[in-house]
Motif scaffolding. Structure first.
Motif, PDB file in Angstrom:
ATOM      1  N   LYS A   2       0.469  -1.019  -0.108  1.00 29.98           N
ATOM      2  CA  LYS A   2       0.185   0.120  -0.256  1.00 29.98           C
ATOM      3  C   LYS A   2       0.981   1.515  -0.248  1.00 29.98           C
ATOM      4  O   LYS A   2       1.670   1.332   0.524  1.00 29.98           O
ATOM      5  CB  LYS A   2      -0.413   0.084   0.893  1.00 29.98           C
ATOM      6  N   ASP A  20      -2.456   0.633  -4.897  1.00 28.07           N
ATOM      7  CA  ASP A  20      -1.850  -0.852  -4.435  1.00 28.07           C
ATOM      8  C   ASP A  20      -0.892  -0.633  -5.097  1.00 28.07           C
ATOM      9  O   ASP A  20      -0.500  -0.249  -6.491  1.00 28.07           O
ATOM     10  CB  ASP A  20      -2.801  -1.758  -4.562  1.00 28.07           C
ATOM     11  N   GLU A  22       1.568  -3.084  -7.382  1.00 27.25           N
ATOM     12  CA  GLU A  22       1.395  -4.255  -7.836  1.00 27.25           C
ATOM     13  C   GLU A  22       3.285  -4.460  -8.320  1.00 27.25           C
ATOM     14  O   GLU A  22       3.930  -3.988  -8.433  1.00 27.25           O
ATOM     15  CB  GLU A  22       1.093  -4.212  -9.366  1.00 27.25           C
TER      16      GLU A  22
END
Length: 122
Positions: A2, A20, A22
């Protein structure tokens, strides 16, 4: 992973947004085994940041687009829509509110806040 984003809207009001990050498996440092990496982001320079216990920064915009990687201590950040968040070690905060009212910041507790700050290109 996060990341918290602080940004200003078209009226200059600041807000939080949770993002978020990735990861993809890559051969980053062969012959070491593959690992997981996000995409790369552009940066212009970095520094280390220390805010002493008791420090308070009243309403101010960020001086540059920048990302803070918090290492120790706790800091409270308030944005102009009224939301307040407590930020601690391991947190990543992207500041983009370079205009408008900005945000307010205060060190919580008796420990200095230590962070690495990476400034982003304009």
């Amino acid at each position: 992973m996060k990341c918290t984003r602080v940004y200003a809207d078209s009226e200059g009001m600041s807000h939080f947004e949770d993002r978020d990050i990735e990861f993809a498996e890559v051969d980053f440092a062969p012959p070491a085994p593959s690992l997981f990496l996000s995409t790369f982001f552009r940066a212009s320079r970095y520094a280390f940041f220390r805010a002493p216990a008791g420090w308070f920064g009243d309403w101010h915009p960020a001086p540059h687009k920048q990302v803070f990687f918090f290492l120790s201590g706790e800091i409270e950040v308030g944005v102009s829509d009224g939301e307040i968040r407590l930020i601690g070690p391991g947190s990543v905060v992207e500041l983009e509110d370079t205009g408008g009212k900005g945000h307010v910041t205060r060190v919580i507790g008796d420990e200095d806040v230590l962070a690495a700050v990476v400034q982003l290109p304009d």
